[in-house]
Design a protein around this motif. Structure first.
Motif, PDB file in Angstrom:
ATOM      1  N   THR A 194       0.831  -1.203   0.000  1.00 42.36           N
ATOM      2  CA  THR A 194       0.000   0.000   0.000  1.00 42.36           C
ATOM      3  C   THR A 194       0.864   1.251   0.000  1.00 42.36           C
ATOM      4  O   THR A 194       0.596   2.207  -0.734  1.00 42.36           O
ATOM      5  N   ASP A 234     -11.486   1.492  -4.021  1.00 47.78           N
ATOM      6  CA  ASP A 234     -10.850   2.557  -3.256  1.00 47.78           C
ATOM      7  C   ASP A 234     -11.940   3.480  -2.735  1.00 47.78           C
ATOM      8  O   ASP A 234     -13.023   3.579  -3.344  1.00 47.78           O
ATOM      9  N   GLU A 379     -12.094  -5.118   3.668  1.00 41.46           N
ATOM     10  CA  GLU A 379     -10.745  -5.306   4.193  1.00 41.46           C
ATOM     11  C   GLU A 379      -9.840  -5.871   3.118  1.00 41.46           C
ATOM     12  O   GLU A 379      -8.675  -5.450   2.972  1.00 41.46           O
ATOM     13  N   LEU A 384     -10.470  -0.836   3.434  1.00 44.51           N
ATOM     14  CA  LEU A 384     -11.241   0.347   3.066  1.00 44.51           C
ATOM     15  C   LEU A 384     -12.442   0.598   3.970  1.00 44.51           C
ATOM     16  O   LEU A 384     -12.803   1.748   4.220  1.00 44.51           O
ATOM     17  N   SER A 386     -12.628  -0.101   7.221  1.00 48.02           N
ATOM     18  CA  SER A 386     -12.107   0.485   8.459  1.00 48.02           C
ATOM     19  C   SER A 386     -11.515   1.856   8.212  1.00 48.02           C
ATOM     20  O   SER A 386     -11.600   2.747   9.062  1.00 48.02           O
ATOM     21  N   GLU A 387     -10.904   2.044   7.034  1.00 45.89           N
ATOM     22  CA  GLU A 387     -10.383   3.375   6.695  1.00 45.89           C
ATOM     23  C   GLU A 387     -11.526   4.382   6.626  1.00 45.89           C
ATOM     24  O   GLU A 387     -11.402   5.521   7.118  1.00 45.89           O
ATOM     25  N   TYR A 388     -12.640   3.957   6.037  1.00 52.77           N
ATOM     26  CA  TYR A 388     -13.785   4.864   5.949  1.00 52.77           C
ATOM     27  C   TYR A 388     -14.326   5.185   7.344  1.00 52.77           C
ATOM     28  O   TYR A 388     -14.618   6.346   7.649  1.00 52.77           O
ATOM     29  N   SER A 391     -12.130   7.530   9.210  1.00 47.54           N
ATOM     30  CA  SER A 391     -12.245   8.895   8.678  1.00 47.54           C
ATOM     31  C   SER A 391     -13.605   9.514   8.978  1.00 47.54           C
ATOM     32  O   SER A 391     -13.733  10.744   8.988  1.00 47.54           O
ATOM     33  N   ASP A 458      -7.729  -4.628  10.026  1.00 49.15           N
ATOM     34  CA  ASP A 458      -8.600  -3.470  10.195  1.00 49.15           C
ATOM     35  C   ASP A 458      -8.339  -2.607  11.426  1.00 49.15           C
ATOM     36  O   ASP A 458      -8.913  -1.531  11.541  1.00 49.15           O
ATOM     37  N   PRO A 461      -6.140   1.380  10.469  1.00 47.28           N
ATOM     38  CA  PRO A 461      -6.635   2.737  10.259  1.00 47.28           C
ATOM     39  C   PRO A 461      -7.040   3.438  11.559  1.00 47.28           C
ATOM     40  O   PRO A 461      -6.902   4.661  11.661  1.00 47.28           O
ATOM     41  N   ARG A 465      -4.708   6.670  13.789  1.00 47.68           N
ATOM     42  CA  ARG A 465      -5.380   7.883  14.232  1.00 47.68           C
ATOM     43  C   ARG A 465      -5.406   7.997  15.759  1.00 47.68           C
ATOM     44  O   ARG A 465      -6.097   8.841  16.310  1.00 47.68           O
TER      45      ARG A 465
END
Length: 555
Positions: A194, A234, A379, A384, A386-388, A391, A458, A461, A465
């Motif tokens: 990544t 993505d 995942e 994605l 968990s990234e979402y 965020s 997961d 992300p 943070r």
């Protein structure tokens, strides 16, 4: 081997009794949950059944998963935990499908064709209709890392804009851990695919090719082919061109060796040179890349599934349990003609584990802090879901106490150790270690730090943070006979079934070790949910600084 219907979790002092307190603070009767191996097996069987079509995201099978999970969470006594009282959080993604792929190298007037899935795997995550790369110069940039805090820059002052860069997987310390430039053999994020793709885009490259080598990647070519030859996803980005290169690819090692030879270069010698801070990019003189493919770009909505058990006295503080529900879906048939990637171990087992933990919390005393379960989507597409969520958190990250991620649980029997991936990051290590020791097991730091597991599931992300997250599970030696058979089966999964169509449910699974792991996660999470404690990042963790600015919200 037939397993008992259930295995009661035995109390072992205050840690294992998961004592709750009444509203007045007086000790209540200790609650000892019971985890059922039969339920765990049945949930995994259902979720990995062919009718769920490999749990591909944004497919008709997704709604079946959402319906099943929400029904099970509701039956466990949980409330919908998503926005607006829903069970789900919408996750909008771009989906990219590459087709009509034609690729090859040109060297000395000779064309070397490349076949998708055999010598190369090409994909993209950049919106558009087609990618057309003709006669693009190739530049070897070592590990493709720019890390100022480590005084490391593989690009130096070389302009790679509009070129195709060739990079090595992992980082320099994998081959020579005594360098200790990137923490020894414990892979940093710089070693992950990544990161390689992200940095290529930041450098303005037209394409990036990662040379696949099984040991530093920690998986074989079949995994690469299965994971990247299908549609890619993505999150929707405001400026995708600044964050995604037009072409993202993997190349078989033997092809790279031949390619370097044709350019008058020694691949192995350059690998050694790339371990030095003094390394400079090397152009593959006389060799160019040609690649053309069509891109179908569509926008899809997939879903995280959230369930919540509100806390009695501090409902705005949240303890998380997470696992991804998705898998690869339907792909190319294997040698047996099976095209459904059922994902029984990865990650129907972790999803079943979440459901069983929810039943344990729902049947016990209501905790003081809220418990939230998140079954993440996407995942397998790059974390994605968990990234979402990280965020766009439904529950503030500043008052998220910490969390426990589950991915690919133990189906082989009881073992003597519990391993923590990313050991040394937070004091969740010690909290977990105390419970593990009370079971008669020992805690093992990351068994394979070179694989970069801490950046591959997961929890990451959320961790980056600032939310203290832990990720671990059974490891070590088996405690019950037939030991050799168990070891062989466990090894065979990693070698032949991971991300393959034959990751199937089996009635012969021994889930007693899985139960012990769930006992650990329940006990530590319950203790946090009934306390005023906040897990802390350890000195030196790169995630601590992200948590620090919100410290006043956790007093």
């Amino acid at each position: 081997m037939r397993l008992p219907v259930s295995i009661a979790v035995l109390a072992a002092g205050a840690l294992l009794s998961a004592c709750a307190t009444s509203g007045g603070g007086a000790p209540a009767t200790p609650y000892t949950p019971t985890f059922s191996t039969e339920r765990l097996s049945e949930d995994a069987r259902i979720l990995s059944d062919d009718s769920f079509e490999g749990r591909g995201i944004a497919t008709p099978a997704e709604q079946k998963v959402v319906d099943y999970l929400s029904a099970q969470y509701a039956a466990a006594g949980f409330q919908p935990g998503g926005p607006n009282g829903q069970w789900t959080q919408d996750v909008t993604l771009n989906r990219f499908t590459a087709s009509n792929i034609r690729a090859g190298f040109t060297a000395g007037g000779e064309t070397i064709p490349l076949t998708q899935g055999e010598q190369i795997v090409i994909s993209t995550r950049l919106p558009g209709d087609h990618v057309h790369l003709m006669n693009k110069p190739l530049v070897f940039v070592g590990y493709g890392i720019d890390a100022p805090e480590r005084q490391w820059d593989d690009f130096k002052d070389v302009d790679v804009r509009g070129k195709v860069i060739v990079v090595l997987v992992n980082d320099a310390d994998f081959e020579q851990p005594e360098l200790n430039t990137f923490g020894g053999r414990a892979m940093t994020y710089y070693g992950r695919w990544t990161y390689k793709y992200e940095e290529a885009a930041r450098q303005g490259a037209a394409g990036v090719i990662i040379v696949h080598e099984t040991a530093p990647a920690s998986y074989g070519w079949a995994t690469v082919n299965n994971s990247w030859s299908g549609p890619q996803f993505d999150i929707v980005r405001a400026n995708a061109a600044a964050e995604r290169a037009p072409m993202e690819a993997w190349l078989q090692r033997h092809v790279a060796v031949d390619l370097f030879r044709r350019a008058g270069l020694d691949f192995e010698a350059l690998k050694v040179a790339a371990r030095s801070r003094d390394f400079r990019p090397v152009e593959l003189t006389g060799v160019t890349f040609n690649g053309m493919f069509d891109v179908a770009s569509t926008q899809v909505v997939t879903h995280n599934v959230l369930a919540r058990l509100p806390g009695t006295t501090h409902p705005d503080e949240t303890v998380l349990y997470t696992a991804h529900w998705d898998h690869i879906g339907v792909g190319s048939p294997d040698a047996d003609g099976d095209a459904i990637f059922n994902g029984a171990v990865d990650n129907a087992t972790g999803t079943a584990g979440l459901l069983e933990l929810a039943r344990a919390f729902g049947a016990g005393p209501r905790p003081e802090r809220s418990i939230v379960f998140i079954s993440f989507t996407a995942e397998e597409s790059g974390l994605l879901g968990s990234e979402y969520y990280a965020s766009n958190p439904v529950y503030p990250l500043a008052t998220t106490v910490g969390g426990f991620n589950i991915d690919s649980m133990n189906v082989y029997g009881r073992v003597n150790r519990y391993g923590i991936t990313g050991y040394g990051q937070s004091d969740l290590d010690e909290r977990i270690g105390a419970v593990v020791e009370s079971q008669g097991r020992t805690l093992q730091p990351d068994a394979n730090p070179a694989s970069g597991g801490y950046f591959r599931s997961d929890h990451f992300p959320l961790a980056k943070r600032g939310v203290p997250m832990t990720y671990g599970g059974s490891t070590g030696d088996f405690r019950d006979e037939p030991i050799a058979e168990r070891q062989a089966t466990r090894s065979e999964y990693g070698r032949s079934r991971y991300h393959q169509a034959n990751d199937e449910w089996s009635p012969n699974w021994d889930l007693r070790g899985q139960v012990e792991d769930l006992q650990v996660l329940y006990t530590v999470g319950s203790a946090l949910a009934n306390s005023r404690e906040w897990p802390q990042w350890k000195d030196g963790s790169e995630f601590g600084p992200a948590r620090a600015p919100t410290a006043d919200q956790r007093r």
